[in-house]
Design a protein around this motif. Sequence first.
Motif, PDB file in Angstrom:
ATOM      1  N   GLU A 100       0.812  -1.214   0.000  1.00 38.77           N
ATOM      2  CA  GLU A 100       0.000   0.000   0.000  1.00 38.77           C
ATOM      3  C   GLU A 100       0.848   1.267   0.000  1.00 38.77           C
ATOM      4  OE1 GLU A 100      -2.659  -0.228   3.276  1.00 38.77           O
ATOM      5  OE2 GLU A 100      -3.712  -2.000   2.544  1.00 38.77           O
ATOM      6  N   THR A 101       1.889   1.311   0.845  1.00 33.61           N
ATOM      7  CA  THR A 101       2.675   2.536   0.981  1.00 33.61           C
ATOM      8  C   THR A 101       3.932   2.558   0.123  1.00 33.61           C
ATOM      9  OG1 THR A 101       3.980   1.666   2.835  1.00 33.61           O
ATOM     10  CG2 THR A 101       1.882   2.731   3.366  1.00 33.61           C
ATOM     11  N   GLY A 102       4.398   1.372  -0.301  1.00 35.68           N
ATOM     12  CA  GLY A 102       5.628   1.314  -1.082  1.00 35.68           C
ATOM     13  C   GLY A 102       6.885   1.400  -0.232  1.00 35.68           C
ATOM     14  N   LYS A 103       6.741   1.444   1.098  1.00 36.54           N
ATOM     15  CA  LYS A 103       7.893   1.538   1.989  1.00 36.54           C
ATOM     16  C   LYS A 103       8.366   0.136   2.392  1.00 36.54           C
ATOM     17  CE  LYS A 103       6.486   5.980   3.971  1.00 36.54           C
ATOM     18  NZ  LYS A 103       6.145   6.698   5.239  1.00 36.54           N
ATOM     19  N   MET A 104       9.614   0.060   2.868  1.00 35.62           N
ATOM     20  CA  MET A 104      10.165  -1.227   3.299  1.00 35.62           C
ATOM     21  C   MET A 104       9.396  -1.770   4.495  1.00 35.62           C
ATOM     22  SD  MET A 104      14.320  -1.091   3.101  1.00 35.62           S
ATOM     23  CE  MET A 104      14.465   0.412   4.086  1.00 35.62           C
ATOM     24  N   ARG A 105       9.108  -3.074   4.456  1.00 35.65           N
ATOM     25  CA  ARG A 105       8.408  -3.710   5.552  1.00 35.65           C
ATOM     26  C   ARG A 105       9.365  -3.980   6.708  1.00 35.65           C
ATOM     27  NH1 ARG A 105       6.592  -8.497   5.173  1.00 35.65           N
ATOM     28  NH2 ARG A 105       4.910  -8.133   6.644  1.00 35.65           N
ATOM     29  N   CYS A 106       8.835  -3.961   7.916  1.00 40.73           N
ATOM     30  CA  CYS A 106       9.621  -4.221   9.129  1.00 40.73           C
ATOM     31  C   CYS A 106       9.742  -5.724   9.368  1.00 40.73           C
ATOM     32  CB  CYS A 106       8.971  -3.554  10.338  1.00 40.73           C
ATOM     33  SG  CYS A 106       9.038  -1.769  10.324  1.00 40.73           S
ATOM     34  N   ILE A 107      10.569  -6.382   8.588  1.00 44.03           N
ATOM     35  CA  ILE A 107      10.794  -7.814   8.754  1.00 44.03           C
ATOM     36  C   ILE A 107      12.292  -8.085   8.761  1.00 44.03           C
ATOM     37  CG2 ILE A 107       8.601  -8.561   7.768  1.00 44.03           C
ATOM     38  CD1 ILE A 107      10.026  -9.023   5.126  1.00 44.03           C
ATOM     39  N   GLY A 108      12.698  -9.122   9.493  1.00 44.54           N
ATOM     40  CA  GLY A 108      14.117  -9.444   9.599  1.00 44.54           C
ATOM     41  C   GLY A 108      14.756  -9.754   8.268  1.00 44.54           C
ATOM     42  N   ALA A 109      13.988 -10.341   7.338  1.00 44.10           N
ATOM     43  CA  ALA A 109      14.535 -10.699   6.034  1.00 44.10           C
ATOM     44  C   ALA A 109      14.978  -9.480   5.241  1.00 44.10           C
ATOM     45  CB  ALA A 109      13.503 -11.494   5.239  1.00 44.10           C
ATOM     46  N   ASN A 110      14.519  -8.285   5.618  1.00 42.78           N
ATOM     47  CA  ASN A 110      14.903  -7.063   4.923  1.00 42.78           C
ATOM     48  C   ASN A 110      16.208  -6.466   5.456  1.00 42.78           C
ATOM     49  OD1 ASN A 110      12.927  -6.931   2.997  1.00 42.78           O
ATOM     50  ND2 ASN A 110      11.636  -5.467   4.088  1.00 42.78           N
ATOM     51  N   VAL A 111      16.785  -7.063   6.493  1.00 41.84           N
ATOM     52  CA  VAL A 111      18.021  -6.536   7.099  1.00 41.84           C
ATOM     53  C   VAL A 111      19.208  -7.361   6.625  1.00 41.84           C
ATOM     54  CG1 VAL A 111      19.149  -5.843   9.227  1.00 41.84           C
ATOM     55  CG2 VAL A 111      16.646  -5.895   9.123  1.00 41.84           C
ATOM     56  N   GLU A 112      20.164  -6.716   6.015  1.00 39.71           N
ATOM     57  CA  GLU A 112      21.319  -7.404   5.433  1.00 39.71           C
ATOM     58  C   GLU A 112      22.432  -7.643   6.451  1.00 39.71           C
ATOM     59  OE1 GLU A 112      23.789  -9.189   2.587  1.00 39.71           O
ATOM     60  OE2 GLU A 112      21.699  -8.587   2.381  1.00 39.71           O
ATOM     61  N   SER A 113      22.962  -6.553   7.029  1.00 43.71           N
ATOM     62  CA  SER A 113      24.110  -6.651   7.947  1.00 43.71           C
ATOM     63  C   SER A 113      23.956  -5.664   9.093  1.00 43.71           C
ATOM     64  CB  SER A 113      25.421  -6.358   7.211  1.00 43.71           C
ATOM     65  OG  SER A 113      25.671  -7.289   6.187  1.00 43.71           O
ATOM     66  N   LEU A 114      24.561  -6.007  10.214  1.00 40.41           N
ATOM     67  CA  LEU A 114      24.580  -5.118  11.373  1.00 40.41           C
ATOM     68  C   LEU A 114      25.912  -4.382  11.430  1.00 40.41           C
ATOM     69  CD1 LEU A 114      23.068  -7.408  14.155  1.00 40.41           C
ATOM     70  CD2 LEU A 114      21.875  -5.740  12.717  1.00 40.41           C
ATOM     71  N   PHE A 115      25.853  -3.082  11.716  1.00 43.48           N
ATOM     72  CA  PHE A 115      27.057  -2.296  11.906  1.00 43.48           C
ATOM     73  C   PHE A 115      27.275  -1.991  13.384  1.00 43.48           C
ATOM     74  CE2 PHE A 115      26.576  -2.033   7.470  1.00 43.48           C
ATOM     75  CZ  PHE A 115      27.789  -1.629   6.926  1.00 43.48           C
ATOM     76  N   ALA A 116      26.293  -2.357  14.201  1.00 39.81           N
ATOM     77  CA  ALA A 116      26.404  -2.225  15.658  1.00 39.81           C
ATOM     78  C   ALA A 116      25.436  -3.208  16.290  1.00 39.81           C
ATOM     79  CB  ALA A 116      26.091  -0.803  16.114  1.00 39.81           C
ATOM     80  N   LEU A 117      25.816  -3.742  17.439  1.00 40.60           N
ATOM     81  CA  LEU A 117      24.928  -4.595  18.208  1.00 40.60           C
ATOM     82  C   LEU A 117      24.077  -3.729  19.126  1.00 40.60           C
ATOM     83  CD1 LEU A 117      27.357  -7.454  19.331  1.00 40.60           C
ATOM     84  CD2 LEU A 117      25.834  -7.428  17.344  1.00 40.60           C
ATOM     85  N   ALA A 118      22.800  -4.063  19.251  1.00 35.87           N
ATOM     86  CA  ALA A 118      21.899  -3.386  20.176  1.00 35.87           C
ATOM     87  C   ALA A 118      21.572  -4.368  21.297  1.00 35.87           C
ATOM     88  CB  ALA A 118      20.638  -2.929  19.457  1.00 35.87           C
ATOM     89  N   LEU A 119      22.117  -4.120  22.478  1.00 30.62           N
ATOM     90  CA  LEU A 119      22.011  -5.064  23.587  1.00 30.62           C
ATOM     91  C   LEU A 119      20.992  -4.599  24.624  1.00 30.62           C
ATOM     92  CD1 LEU A 119      25.840  -5.710  24.138  1.00 30.62           C
ATOM     93  CD2 LEU A 119      24.271  -6.834  22.526  1.00 30.62           C
ATOM     94  N   ASP A 120      20.147  -5.521  25.077  1.00 29.16           N
ATOM     95  CA  ASP A 120      19.154  -5.259  26.125  1.00 29.16           C
ATOM     96  C   ASP A 120      19.610  -5.911  27.424  1.00 29.16           C
ATOM     97  OD1 ASP A 120      17.652  -4.093  24.198  1.00 29.16           O
ATOM     98  OD2 ASP A 120      16.008  -5.523  24.253  1.00 29.16           O
TER      99      ASP A 120
END
Length: 277
Positions: A57-77
């Motif tokens: 509908e919007t043409g924007k990237m979906r928020c799914i893990g398959a759309n993420v290629e590489s991490l440049f930083a770790l986000a730790l909880d």
Amino acid sequence: MKFLVKTNQYSKTMQYMEAPNEWWDNILTNPPVIADKDKCPLAIFGTPVSNPEHDMETGKMRCIGANVESLFALALDYDNGITIEQFRDEYADRRYSLYTSYSYKVKPGDRFRVIVPLASPLPCELLTCKRVKQNLLFQWHGVDECCFDRGHWQILPARNPAGEYRFYKNKGDLWAADVETYRQWKVQEDAEREQRMREIAAHRDDKTQERIKNWLVTQLAELECGAGTRYARVKSLLAWAMSNGLGDAVLSIPCPWEDAKWEKRWPNLIEWALTLG
């Protein structure tokens, strides 16, 4: 700084951004005051794949893990695993930014977040390897293991009107993930998984395999749309098939739906299924 961002907890789309270090320093030291946690922006510190899946509908990237290629930083909880002081003592030689979570001093315990820039990108495909995840958990003691799921979102620094906010920036060395070793582990784990599935499948004759495949195709084709129900049911069916040694059957199933959205999503679901077994 390279990152993917979504505007709030419930956003189904995301956008890729690059920002100077000054931008990060500013939001870290002077976070916005946001009264509703659900309205806080979230980020993944990485880059999108070359051909991401977009919202129809919007043409924007979906928020799914398959759309993420590489991490440049770790986000730790960190939620009650270790204290801020313990983290600072243990990782005094590493570079990172630390800030308290939205729930800090609202809920019990030391709740904080850590952003660890990497010396080189970490491909997200390696996060499907159990041994890689175990190694990352060993490297970062007390962290929530969900941080190493592909597509893990982290709330950006935000000040809760009812709580407190603290931050700290450490000027240590960049941490480097052993990507080459991780790749070897993934190849080995994939081979072991495939062998297990072959051993399970060997106990079934061709007629049984074909009957189960036909049943699976029928089940998939009859699923109804709505509120993520179909997606969850598909994953359940594929997981069942893979755990029962039906990898060949799963791979040979064409996309069971004609709508464009699901035809594009189907290869990602098959790729996800191959990580199981």
